[in-house]
Scaffold this active site. Sequence first.
Site, PDB file in Angstrom:
ATOM      1  N   SER A  97      15.454  68.611-115.525  1.00  0.00           N
ATOM      2  CA  SER A  97      15.903  67.333-116.087  1.00  0.00           C
ATOM      3  C   SER A  97      15.791  67.383-117.597  1.00  0.00           C
ATOM      4  O   SER A  97      14.873  68.014-118.148  1.00  0.00           O
ATOM      5  CB  SER A  97      15.046  66.179-115.559  1.00  0.00           C
ATOM      6  N   TYR A 125       7.092  62.103-114.280  1.00  0.00           N
ATOM      7  CA  TYR A 125       8.352  62.775-113.941  1.00  0.00           C
ATOM      8  C   TYR A 125       8.675  63.840-114.985  1.00  0.00           C
ATOM      9  O   TYR A 125       9.012  64.984-114.647  1.00  0.00           O
ATOM     10  CB  TYR A 125       9.481  61.751-113.863  1.00  0.00           C
TER      11      TYR A 125
END
Length: 269
Positions: free
Chosen positions: A130, A143
């Site tokens: 990501s 995250y």
Amino acid sequence: MSKVVLITGGSSGIGKAIGEYLSSKGYKVYGTSRNPDRIKEKFNFPIVALDVTKPESIDKAISEIVALEGHIDVLVNNAGIGITGPVEETPTDEIRNAFETNFYGPIHVMKSVLPYMRKQGSGKIINITSIAGYMGLPYRGIYSATKAALEITTEAFRMETRQFGIEMTNIAPGDFATNIVAGRYHAPVLANSPYKDAYGRTLAMMNEHVDAGENPVKMAKAVCKIIETTNPKIHYKVGAPLQKFSIVLKRILPDKMYERMLLNHYKLK
């Protein structure tokens, strides 16, 4: 002979888009899901049972695919979960679960598939990370940490495995229009929390970004291009220009200036 591609988390979102696109290009695709029996929609590729948090489930699925096909040429480590919340108020069990799924899970899958790739003298592993893994984002710190860990581990892992003819790379997406919000763990916005207002605003902004995200087919095309590339790069980024540019700014700006930019973006003091 068609290349065999295994995509973890292939029953929805980016994974599904990758599977459908690669199937249309003639690849033999296997997607995975923790509970394929609960999936009602039809796919143009098979979905096998695989839970990335359970090594025995991983080994079973991979051995079954190899028994059917004789080989696995490409692994796309896509399975993952979202998690948001103030770090202070995020339950430790949820933090562990995020790392089990987003970091330890992909490592287990790579460990399971590598002996087969090594035996055949070739293979390609593509880890979906990501853009959030390149920076510590407020209320998305856990995250970001899981994806950053996978990015860095891949850098080392690819150097260790290149001697066996195995190519490994990362591809970091920005915001895409998927159902990640529905499956994401949200630490609740507590009425008596000192983070209530700031977290509430940031959470709404994050959800808006996903809803307005790009078509996952863009990621599918990028993955296909990587598969067809000899000696791929270490890192790829796919997303809106501003999202990709934010990584460049992180590299060139002083730390506090970059932090101020993020605070202004999220309207935080």
